[in-house]
Scaffold this active site. Structure first.
Site, PDB file in Angstrom:
ATOM      1  N   SER A 129       0.756  -1.244   0.104  1.00 10.62           N
ATOM      2  CA  SER A 129       0.027   0.073   0.101  1.00 10.62           C
ATOM      3  C   SER A 129       0.862   1.284  -0.157  1.00 10.62           C
ATOM      4  O   SER A 129       0.566   2.365  -0.639  1.00 10.62           O
ATOM      5  CB  SER A 129      -0.909   0.094   1.176  1.00 10.62           C
ATOM      6  OG  SER A 129      -1.675  -1.280   1.136  1.00 10.62           O
ATOM      7  N   PHE A 130       1.919   1.324   0.682  1.00  6.13           N
ATOM      8  CA  PHE A 130       2.743   2.427   1.000  1.00  6.13           C
ATOM      9  C   PHE A 130       4.182   2.348   0.881  1.00  6.13           C
ATOM     10  O   PHE A 130       4.391   1.065   1.173  1.00  6.13           O
ATOM     11  CB  PHE A 130       2.421   2.964   2.421  1.00  6.13           C
ATOM     12  CG  PHE A 130       0.821   3.538   2.521  1.00  6.13           C
ATOM     13  CD1 PHE A 130       0.497   4.649   1.864  1.00  6.13           C
ATOM     14  CD2 PHE A 130      -0.084   2.837   3.287  1.00  6.13           C
ATOM     15  CE1 PHE A 130      -0.786   5.220   1.861  1.00  6.13           C
ATOM     16  CE2 PHE A 130      -1.333   3.152   3.089  1.00  6.13           C
ATOM     17  CZ  PHE A 130      -1.487   4.410   2.938  1.00  6.13           C
ATOM     18  N   ILE A 131       4.860   3.368   0.419  1.00  7.05           N
ATOM     19  CA  ILE A 131       6.571   3.516   0.419  1.00  7.05           C
ATOM     20  C   ILE A 131       6.701   4.149   1.887  1.00  7.05           C
ATOM     21  O   ILE A 131       6.375   5.215   1.960  1.00  7.05           O
ATOM     22  CB  ILE A 131       6.937   4.007  -0.773  1.00  7.05           C
ATOM     23  CG1 ILE A 131       6.514   3.209  -1.866  1.00  7.05           C
ATOM     24  CG2 ILE A 131       8.532   4.006  -0.662  1.00  7.05           C
ATOM     25  CD1 ILE A 131       6.964   4.220  -3.092  1.00  7.05           C
ATOM     26  N   TYR A 149      11.503 -20.603   5.230  1.00 14.89           N
ATOM     27  CA  TYR A 149      10.761 -21.440   4.158  1.00 14.89           C
ATOM     28  C   TYR A 149      11.088 -22.576   3.438  1.00 14.89           C
ATOM     29  O   TYR A 149      12.506 -22.563   3.273  1.00 14.89           O
ATOM     30  CB  TYR A 149      10.589 -20.255   3.156  1.00 14.89           C
ATOM     31  CG  TYR A 149       9.015 -19.474   3.265  1.00 14.89           C
ATOM     32  CD1 TYR A 149       8.397 -19.468   4.594  1.00 14.89           C
ATOM     33  CD2 TYR A 149       8.500 -18.910   2.072  1.00 14.89           C
ATOM     34  CE1 TYR A 149       7.076 -18.941   4.718  1.00 14.89           C
ATOM     35  CE2 TYR A 149       7.198 -18.485   2.370  1.00 14.89           C
ATOM     36  CZ  TYR A 149       6.706 -18.198   3.619  1.00 14.89           C
ATOM     37  OH  TYR A 149       5.174 -17.739   3.793  1.00 14.89           O
ATOM     38  N   ASP A 199      10.104  -8.253   3.168  1.00 13.15           N
ATOM     39  CA  ASP A 199       9.929  -7.371   4.303  1.00 13.15           C
ATOM     40  C   ASP A 199       9.620  -8.161   5.476  1.00 13.15           C
ATOM     41  O   ASP A 199      10.139  -7.852   6.746  1.00 13.15           O
ATOM     42  CB  ASP A 199       8.510  -6.541   4.165  1.00 13.15           C
ATOM     43  CG  ASP A 199       7.215  -7.357   3.741  1.00 13.15           C
ATOM     44  OD1 ASP A 199       7.361  -8.476   3.272  1.00 13.15           O
ATOM     45  OD2 ASP A 199       6.123  -6.817   3.833  1.00 13.15           O
ATOM     46  N   ARG A 200       9.258  -9.278   5.422  1.00 13.64           N
ATOM     47  CA  ARG A 200       9.171 -10.261   6.689  1.00 13.64           C
ATOM     48  C   ARG A 200      10.558 -10.637   6.920  1.00 13.64           C
ATOM     49  O   ARG A 200      10.779 -10.676   8.019  1.00 13.64           O
ATOM     50  CB  ARG A 200       8.203 -11.621   6.296  1.00 13.64           C
ATOM     51  CG  ARG A 200       6.745 -11.372   6.015  1.00 13.64           C
ATOM     52  CD  ARG A 200       6.055 -12.409   5.540  1.00 13.64           C
ATOM     53  NE  ARG A 200       6.003 -13.359   6.505  1.00 13.64           N
ATOM     54  CZ  ARG A 200       5.659 -14.940   6.182  1.00 13.64           C
ATOM     55  NH1 ARG A 200       5.324 -15.248   4.931  1.00 13.64           N
ATOM     56  NH2 ARG A 200       5.944 -15.534   7.248  1.00 13.64           N
ATOM     57  N   ASP A 214       3.513  -8.142  12.106  1.00 11.66           N
ATOM     58  CA  ASP A 214       3.347  -6.995  11.000  1.00 11.66           C
ATOM     59  C   ASP A 214       2.024  -6.634  10.594  1.00 11.66           C
ATOM     60  O   ASP A 214       1.435  -7.540   9.912  1.00 11.66           O
ATOM     61  CB  ASP A 214       4.716  -7.164   9.742  1.00 11.66           C
ATOM     62  CG  ASP A 214       4.830  -5.813   8.925  1.00 11.66           C
ATOM     63  OD1 ASP A 214       3.920  -5.145   8.919  1.00 11.66           O
ATOM     64  OD2 ASP A 214       6.010  -6.013   8.565  1.00 11.66           O
TER      65      ASP A 214
HETATM   66  N1  LIG Z   1       1.054   8.021   7.710  1.00 13.00           N
HETATM   67  C1  LIG Z   1       0.125   7.010   7.319  1.00 13.00           C
HETATM   68  N2  LIG Z   1      -0.101   6.923   6.090  1.00 13.00           N
HETATM   69  C2  LIG Z   1      -0.843   5.953   5.472  1.00 13.00           C
HETATM   70  N3  LIG Z   1      -1.174   4.948   6.362  1.00 13.00           N
HETATM   71  C3  LIG Z   1      -0.884   4.782   7.519  1.00 13.00           C
HETATM   72  C4  LIG Z   1      -0.159   5.774   8.000  1.00 13.00           C
HETATM   73  N4  LIG Z   1       0.055   5.587   9.540  1.00 13.00           N
HETATM   74  C5  LIG Z   1      -0.587   4.444   9.827  1.00 13.00           C
HETATM   75  N5  LIG Z   1      -1.127   3.860   8.558  1.00 13.00           N
HETATM   76  C6  LIG Z   1      -1.775   2.878   8.267  1.00 13.00           C
HETATM   77  O1  LIG Z   1      -1.005   1.883   8.116  1.00 13.00           O
HETATM   78  C7  LIG Z   1      -1.643   0.840   7.078  1.00 13.00           C
HETATM   79  C8  LIG Z   1      -0.452   0.352   6.139  1.00 13.00           C
HETATM   80  O2  LIG Z   1       0.443  -0.157   6.852  1.00 13.00           O
HETATM   81  P1  LIG Z   1       1.858  -0.248   5.829  1.00 13.00           P
HETATM   82  O3  LIG Z   1       2.587  -0.958   6.900  1.00 13.00           O
HETATM   83  O4  LIG Z   1       2.475   0.862   5.522  1.00 13.00           O
HETATM   84  O5  LIG Z   1       1.417  -1.489   4.824  1.00 13.00           O
HETATM   85  P2  LIG Z   1       2.100  -2.059   3.747  1.00 13.00           P
HETATM   86  O6  LIG Z   1       3.768  -2.117   4.102  1.00 13.00           O
HETATM   87  O7  LIG Z   1       1.448  -3.354   3.049  1.00 13.00           O
HETATM   88  O8  LIG Z   1       2.324  -0.963   2.391  1.00 13.00           O
HETATM   89  C9  LIG Z   1      -2.829   1.736   6.698  1.00 13.00           C
HETATM   90  O9  LIG Z   1      -3.921   0.604   6.633  1.00 13.00           O
HETATM   91  C10 LIG Z   1      -3.183   2.607   7.516  1.00 13.00           C
HETATM   92  O10 LIG Z   1      -4.319   2.205   8.317  1.00 13.00           O
HETATM   93  C1  LIG Z   2       2.945 -11.192   2.963  1.00 15.80           C
HETATM   94  C2  LIG Z   2       3.033  -9.952   2.175  1.00 15.80           C
HETATM   95  C3  LIG Z   2       1.961  -9.668   1.199  1.00 15.80           C
HETATM   96  C4  LIG Z   2       3.024  -8.906   3.116  1.00 15.80           C
HETATM   97  O1  LIG Z   2       3.031  -7.449   2.637  1.00 15.80           O
HETATM   98  P1  LIG Z   2       2.510  -6.022   3.104  1.00 15.80           P
HETATM   99  O2  LIG Z   2       1.566  -6.306   3.846  1.00 15.80           O
HETATM  100  O3  LIG Z   2       3.584  -5.654   4.265  1.00 15.80           O
HETATM  101  O4  LIG Z   2       2.413  -5.229   2.141  1.00 15.80           O
HETATM  102  C5  LIG Z   2       4.429  -9.892   1.604  1.00 15.80           C
HETATM  103  O5  LIG Z   2       5.662 -10.248   2.716  1.00 15.80           O
HETATM  104  C6  LIG Z   2       4.626 -10.674   0.589  1.00 15.80           C
HETATM  105  O6  LIG Z   2       4.109 -10.448  -0.705  1.00 15.80           O
HETATM  106  N1  LIG Z   2       5.002 -11.836   0.981  1.00 15.80           N
HETATM  107  C7  LIG Z   2       5.323 -13.128  -0.214  1.00 15.80           C
HETATM  108  C8  LIG Z   2       4.621 -14.245   0.084  1.00 15.80           C
HETATM  109  C9  LIG Z   2       5.075 -14.930   1.539  1.00 15.80           C
HETATM  110  O7  LIG Z   2       5.798 -14.230   2.479  1.00 15.80           O
HETATM  111  O8  LIG Z   2       4.848 -16.179   1.707  1.00 15.80           O
HETATM  112  K   LIG Z   3       5.035  -4.388   5.403  1.00 14.88           K
END
Ligand SMILES: Nc1ncnc2c1ncn2[C@@H]1O[C@H](COP(=O)(O)OP(=O)(O)O)[C@@H](O)[C@H]1O
Ligand SMILES: CC(C)(COP(=O)(O)O)[C@@H](O)C(=O)NCCC(=O)O
Ligand SMILES: [K+]
EC number: 2.7.1.33
Length: 249
Positions: A10-12, A93, A102-103, A122
């Protein structure tokens, strides 16, 4: 200065380390590549030389971001790659390349900070749990939908569940049985998340008794911190592992 990036689904997440290579001076969360570039270009205070990055996005998306970074900032980019073993931790794994990077980095960071057994939870787009034993063996983990996925599935796959984000936030003031759709859904999903966390804790206790550290990370970690008062909330846990996986001399 070093630019660090954690590209999730979702986010960087980004941060910039000072000239000493360890002290974060600024960071943020960007929804898109262009928002990221804008945040970094907005200011004259960053003199970026190098970048380390982890991504769970497609190779195409990651390649395109890396090309942009090189083009715009002239940085050299070091990318985290899958490995079977690092810093005393063994990837659990069957096919180590399939474990989300990321994991992998979060559990590397967790094991490093705990110097012993740890459970890493996470809370991002997905919610993940990873178990690392005291000898550094990664026992594997679990993946389930995170809060945004749970709520959006209900909103898109039903006809009568519709509400906006402001209402969703308000619904979290309590966990009493909902008396409106938004409360019923938001609190229901929240309880699923908490139930998941408690199940992971039980499993960790079965393995290790009391001898383990729990780490909470990811954008939604604060949603569950109340159920694990002893847990360490480390929002930048992936970055701890990233520095280990991509040392920049
Ligand atoms: N500043 C922020 N901007 C966007 N999302 C945020 C922020 N702080 C917390 N969140 C929450 O973080 C969640 C996304 O988590 P994140 O660890 O960034 O996900 P991913 O690694 O999958 O991109 C969103 O569902 C949102 O509720
Ligand atoms: C499980 C995840 C989707 C989590 O991603 P995130 O929610 O941090 O964006 C990511 O680590 C991923 O694509 N993993 C590959 C599949 C696995 O870990 O088995
Ligand atoms: K993550």
């Amino acid at each position: 200065m070093i630019l660090e990036l954690d590209c999730g689904n979702s986010f960087i997440k980004w941060r910039v380390l000072d000239f000493d290579g360890v002290t974060p001076i600024e960071g943020g969360v960007a929804g898109t590549d262009s928002v990221l570039l804008a945040s970094l270009s907005d200011t004259d205070k960053f003199q970026l030389k190098k970048c380390r990055l982890v991504s769970v996005r497609t190779p195409q998306e990651t390649d395109s971001l890396v090309a942009l970074l090189i083009d715009v900032f002239g940085v050299s980019v070091s990318r985290a790659v899958p490995v079977r073993e690092l810093a005393g931790v063994k990837n659990g794994y069957n096919d180590y390349e399939r474990l989300g990077l990321d994991r992998w980095l979060a559990l590397l960071g967790g094991f490093h900070l705990a110097s012993g057994a740890c459970l890493v939870l996470d809370f991002g787009t997905a919610v993940t749990a990873d178990f690392v034993a005291a000898d550094g063996e990664h026992l594997g983990g679990f993946i389930c939908p995170g809060m945004p996925l749970m709520r959006n599935q209900l909103r898109t796959h039903t006809r009568r569940i519709r509400y906006d984000d402001t209402a969703a936030e308000r619904a979290h003031e309590s966990l009493a049985p909902g008396r409106a759709t938004v409360e019923a859904v938001e609190r229901g999903c929240m309880l699923m998340l908490r139930g998941f966390v408690l199940t992971q804790l039980e499993l960790a206790k079965e393995y290790w008794g009391k001898d383990f550290v729990v780490f909470l990370t990811g954008g939604d970690a604060n949603l569950v911190s109340g159920v694990v008062p002893d847990a360490k909330v480390v929002p930048d846990l992936v970055f701890v592992g990233l520095a280990m996986a991509c040392p920049l001399s």
